[in-house]
Design a protein around this motif. Structure first.
Motif, PDB file in Angstrom:
ATOM      1  N   HIS A 178      -2.761   8.158  -2.267  1.00  0.00           N
ATOM      2  CA  HIS A 178      -2.409   7.184  -1.239  1.00  0.00           C
ATOM      3  C   HIS A 178      -3.594   6.268  -0.934  1.00  0.00           C
ATOM      4  CE1 HIS A 178       0.839  10.117  -0.617  1.00  0.00           C
ATOM      5  NE2 HIS A 178       1.516   9.114  -0.080  1.00  0.00           N
ATOM      6  N   ASP A 179      -3.287   5.102  -0.431  1.00  0.00           N
ATOM      7  CA  ASP A 179      -4.332   4.143  -0.068  1.00  0.00           C
ATOM      8  C   ASP A 179      -4.839   4.352   1.354  1.00  0.00           C
ATOM      9  OD1 ASP A 179      -4.158   2.539  -2.536  1.00  0.00           O
ATOM     10  OD2 ASP A 179      -2.161   2.009  -1.775  1.00  0.00           O
ATOM     11  N   ALA A 180      -4.011   4.915   2.198  1.00  0.00           N
ATOM     12  CA  ALA A 180      -4.378   5.096   3.605  1.00  0.00           C
ATOM     13  C   ALA A 180      -3.533   6.204   4.211  1.00  0.00           C
ATOM     14  CB  ALA A 180      -4.173   3.797   4.386  1.00  0.00           C
ATOM     15  N   VAL A 181      -4.029   6.741   5.324  1.00  0.00           N
ATOM     16  CA  VAL A 181      -3.340   7.800   6.056  1.00  0.00           C
ATOM     17  C   VAL A 181      -3.283   7.415   7.528  1.00  0.00           C
ATOM     18  CG1 VAL A 181      -3.499  10.199   6.833  1.00  0.00           C
ATOM     19  CG2 VAL A 181      -3.951   9.637   4.447  1.00  0.00           C
ATOM     20  N   VAL A 182      -2.154   7.715   8.162  1.00  0.00           N
ATOM     21  CA  VAL A 182      -2.005   7.569   9.606  1.00  0.00           C
ATOM     22  C   VAL A 182      -1.712   8.957  10.164  1.00  0.00           C
ATOM     23  CG1 VAL A 182      -0.669   6.574  11.499  1.00  0.00           C
ATOM     24  CG2 VAL A 182      -1.081   5.234   9.417  1.00  0.00           C
ATOM     25  N   THR A 183      -2.435   9.363  11.204  1.00  0.00           N
ATOM     26  CA  THR A 183      -2.085  10.606  11.875  1.00  0.00           C
ATOM     27  C   THR A 183      -1.582  10.289  13.276  1.00  0.00           C
ATOM     28  OG1 THR A 183      -2.849  12.746  12.718  1.00  0.00           O
ATOM     29  CG2 THR A 183      -4.513  11.008  12.535  1.00  0.00           C
ATOM     30  N   ALA A 184      -0.313  10.603  13.496  1.00  0.00           N
ATOM     31  CA  ALA A 184       0.346  10.364  14.781  1.00  0.00           C
ATOM     32  C   ALA A 184       0.712  11.681  15.439  1.00  0.00           C
ATOM     33  CB  ALA A 184       1.593   9.503  14.576  1.00  0.00           C
ATOM     34  N   ILE A 185      -0.113  12.691  15.238  1.00  0.00           N
ATOM     35  CA  ILE A 185       0.121  14.003  15.828  1.00  0.00           C
ATOM     36  C   ILE A 185      -0.588  14.061  17.172  1.00  0.00           C
ATOM     37  CG2 ILE A 185      -0.232  16.483  15.553  1.00  0.00           C
ATOM     38  CD1 ILE A 185      -0.100  16.048  12.535  1.00  0.00           C
ATOM     39  N   ALA A 186       0.171  14.249  18.223  1.00  0.00           N
ATOM     40  CA  ALA A 186      -0.381  14.235  19.574  1.00  0.00           C
ATOM     41  C   ALA A 186      -0.927  15.602  19.958  1.00  0.00           C
ATOM     42  CB  ALA A 186       0.696  13.814  20.575  1.00  0.00           C
ATOM     43  N   PRO A 187      -1.896  15.638  20.865  1.00  0.00           N
ATOM     44  CA  PRO A 187      -2.370  16.929  21.377  1.00  0.00           C
ATOM     45  C   PRO A 187      -1.256  17.657  22.111  1.00  0.00           C
ATOM     46  CG  PRO A 187      -3.855  15.138  22.008  1.00  0.00           C
ATOM     47  CD  PRO A 187      -2.606  14.511  21.468  1.00  0.00           C
ATOM     48  N   MET A 218       0.827  -1.198   0.000  1.00  0.00           N
ATOM     49  CA  MET A 218       0.000   0.000   0.000  1.00  0.00           C
ATOM     50  C   MET A 218       0.868   1.258   0.000  1.00  0.00           C
ATOM     51  SD  MET A 218      -3.123  -0.797   2.680  1.00  0.00           S
ATOM     52  CE  MET A 218      -2.050  -1.425   3.993  1.00  0.00           C
ATOM     53  N   LYS A 219       0.283   2.329  -0.473  1.00  0.00           N
ATOM     54  CA  LYS A 219       0.898   3.650  -0.357  1.00  0.00           C
ATOM     55  C   LYS A 219       0.262   4.340   0.849  1.00  0.00           C
ATOM     56  CE  LYS A 219       1.767   6.236  -3.828  1.00  0.00           C
ATOM     57  NZ  LYS A 219       1.588   7.104  -5.029  1.00  0.00           N
ATOM     58  N   ILE A 220       1.078   4.653   1.846  1.00  0.00           N
ATOM     59  CA  ILE A 220       0.555   5.148   3.112  1.00  0.00           C
ATOM     60  C   ILE A 220       1.231   6.458   3.483  1.00  0.00           C
ATOM     61  CG2 ILE A 220       0.207   4.620   5.556  1.00  0.00           C
ATOM     62  CD1 ILE A 220       0.477   1.632   4.766  1.00  0.00           C
ATOM     63  N   LEU A 221       0.420   7.440   3.850  1.00  0.00           N
ATOM     64  CA  LEU A 221       0.898   8.746   4.295  1.00  0.00           C
ATOM     65  C   LEU A 221       0.853   8.778   5.815  1.00  0.00           C
ATOM     66  CD1 LEU A 221       1.625  11.629   3.018  1.00  0.00           C
ATOM     67  CD2 LEU A 221      -0.706  12.253   3.661  1.00  0.00           C
ATOM     68  N   VAL A 222       1.962   9.160   6.445  1.00  0.00           N
ATOM     69  CA  VAL A 222       2.031   9.198   7.912  1.00  0.00           C
ATOM     70  C   VAL A 222       2.317  10.618   8.367  1.00  0.00           C
ATOM     71  CG1 VAL A 222       3.172   8.326   9.983  1.00  0.00           C
ATOM     72  CG2 VAL A 222       2.838   6.808   8.019  1.00  0.00           C
ATOM     73  N   PHE A 223       1.323  11.263   8.979  1.00  0.00           N
ATOM     74  CA  PHE A 223       1.529  12.577   9.583  1.00  0.00           C
ATOM     75  C   PHE A 223       2.182  12.398  10.950  1.00  0.00           C
ATOM     76  CE2 PHE A 223      -1.974  13.814   6.675  1.00  0.00           C
ATOM     77  CZ  PHE A 223      -1.400  14.947   6.110  1.00  0.00           C
ATOM     78  N   GLY A 224       3.157  13.249  11.263  1.00  0.00           N
ATOM     79  CA  GLY A 224       3.870  13.144  12.530  1.00  0.00           C
ATOM     80  C   GLY A 224       4.914  12.043  12.511  1.00  0.00           C
ATOM     81  N   SER A 225       5.551  11.866  11.376  1.00  0.00           N
ATOM     82  CA  SER A 225       6.451  10.723  11.184  1.00  0.00           C
ATOM     83  C   SER A 225       7.804  10.864  11.882  1.00  0.00           C
ATOM     84  CB  SER A 225       6.694  10.499   9.684  1.00  0.00           C
ATOM     85  OG  SER A 225       7.310  11.628   9.096  1.00  0.00           O
ATOM     86  N   THR A 226       8.082  12.015  12.482  1.00  0.00           N
ATOM     87  CA  THR A 226       9.344  12.169  13.209  1.00  0.00           C
ATOM     88  C   THR A 226       9.156  12.043  14.721  1.00  0.00           C
ATOM     89  OG1 THR A 226       9.107  14.583  13.238  1.00  0.00           O
ATOM     90  CG2 THR A 226      10.363  13.627  11.420  1.00  0.00           C
ATOM     91  N   GLY A 227       7.927  11.876  15.159  1.00  0.00           N
ATOM     92  CA  GLY A 227       7.661  11.722  16.579  1.00  0.00           C
ATOM     93  C   GLY A 227       7.995  10.325  17.074  1.00  0.00           C
ATOM     94  N   MET A 228       7.956  10.148  18.389  1.00  0.00           N
ATOM     95  CA  MET A 228       8.328   8.866  18.989  1.00  0.00           C
ATOM     96  C   MET A 228       7.480   7.714  18.449  1.00  0.00           C
ATOM     97  SD  MET A 228       7.423   6.523  21.638  1.00  0.00           S
ATOM     98  CE  MET A 228       6.519   7.379  22.931  1.00  0.00           C
ATOM     99  N   ILE A 229       6.191   7.925  18.321  1.00  0.00           N
ATOM    100  CA  ILE A 229       5.308   6.871  17.830  1.00  0.00           C
ATOM    101  C   ILE A 229       5.262   6.859  16.306  1.00  0.00           C
ATOM    102  CG2 ILE A 229       2.929   6.039  17.811  1.00  0.00           C
ATOM    103  CD1 ILE A 229       2.632   7.124  20.643  1.00  0.00           C
ATOM    104  N   GLY A 230       5.109   8.026  15.702  1.00  0.00           N
ATOM    105  CA  GLY A 230       4.999   8.096  14.248  1.00  0.00           C
ATOM    106  C   GLY A 230       6.206   7.527  13.525  1.00  0.00           C
ATOM    107  N   GLN A 231       7.385   7.776  14.071  1.00  0.00           N
ATOM    108  CA  GLN A 231       8.611   7.256  13.459  1.00  0.00           C
ATOM    109  C   GLN A 231       8.610   5.739  13.451  1.00  0.00           C
ATOM    110  OE1 GLN A 231      12.237   8.198  15.621  1.00  0.00           O
ATOM    111  NE2 GLN A 231      13.378   8.376  13.724  1.00  0.00           N
TER     112      GLN A 231
END
Length: 205
Positions: free
Chosen positions: A55-64, A1-14
């Motif tokens: 993209h086929d899917a998106v992940v958002t790993a941006i924390a409050p 899949m082609k996946i977009l990850v927001f917050g990809s440099t954070g502890m979880i997103g990475q």
């Protein structure tokens, strides 16, 4: 899949981006400063309409934020912009990295409402709960809200953990914990299996 990850440099997103890449998926990591992995770009969640296209899917790993921002503030507005952006881009599949504060510890009682909940994390937890309520009102996207255990930190990737629902999971000693690596495994598993569409799940040992 082609996946977009927001917050990809954070502890979880990475770790999510790494897990997905190790499984052979094509990952575009997005952060405000840009990442170091091939395919990472600078961007913002408000640009989801253009960034998510194709993209086929998106992940958002941006924390409050933990700076006292009210639950109904910019964090929630950014997620509303993400929702509209995905609709415009025609991308339905979304994984939301959530928090543990909204998990139930007793009937009608969330973790964030317990007397001993750390004050330093309370605003963040309330924003996370507001975010869950927002997504529970969305029926035209295939979202999954993934709450970690009460404690999440860098650790070992074991691939062995429990998956639950709205109740906080704890071990025999009463500890609720998951490594960020195994949390990433759970996110990748859900993206591949689509087992919990428009549901909140929780993961812990």
């Amino acid at each position: 899949m082609k996946i977009l990850v927001f917050g990809s440099t954070g502890m979880i997103g990475q770790r999510i981006a790494t897990e997905l890449r190790n499984r052979g998926h094509a990952v575009t990591g997005v952060s405000r400063r840009g990442g170091t992995a091939e395919g990472d770009i600078k961007g913002d969640i408000h640009d989801a309409a253009s960034l998510a296209a194709g993209h086929d899917a998106v992940v958002t790993a941006i924390a409050p934020p933990r700076d006292g921002t009210e639950p109904e503030g910019p964090f929630l507005e950014a997620n509303k912009a993400l929702i509209e952006g995905l609709r415009t881009a025609g991308v339905r599949r979304l994984i939301v990295v959530g928090g543990a504060g909204s998990l139930q510890v007793a009937p009608g009682q969330d973790l964030v409402d317990t007397p001993g909940f750390p004050e330093i994390y309370k605003k963040e937890a309330l924003a996370g709960r507001a975010l869950l309520h927002l997504y529970r009102g969305i029926d035209d996207l295939d979202w999954t809200f993934v709450s970690p255990a009460a404690e999440i930190a860098p650790g070992e990737r074991t691939g062995k953990f429990r998956v639950g629902g709205d109740t906080l999971l704890s071990d025999d000693q009463g500890r609720s914990f998951i490594s960020a690596e195994d949390y990433a495994v759970a996110v990748a598993d859900e993206l591949e299996k689509n087992a919990n569409i428009r549901k909140r799940i929780s993961v812990a040992y």
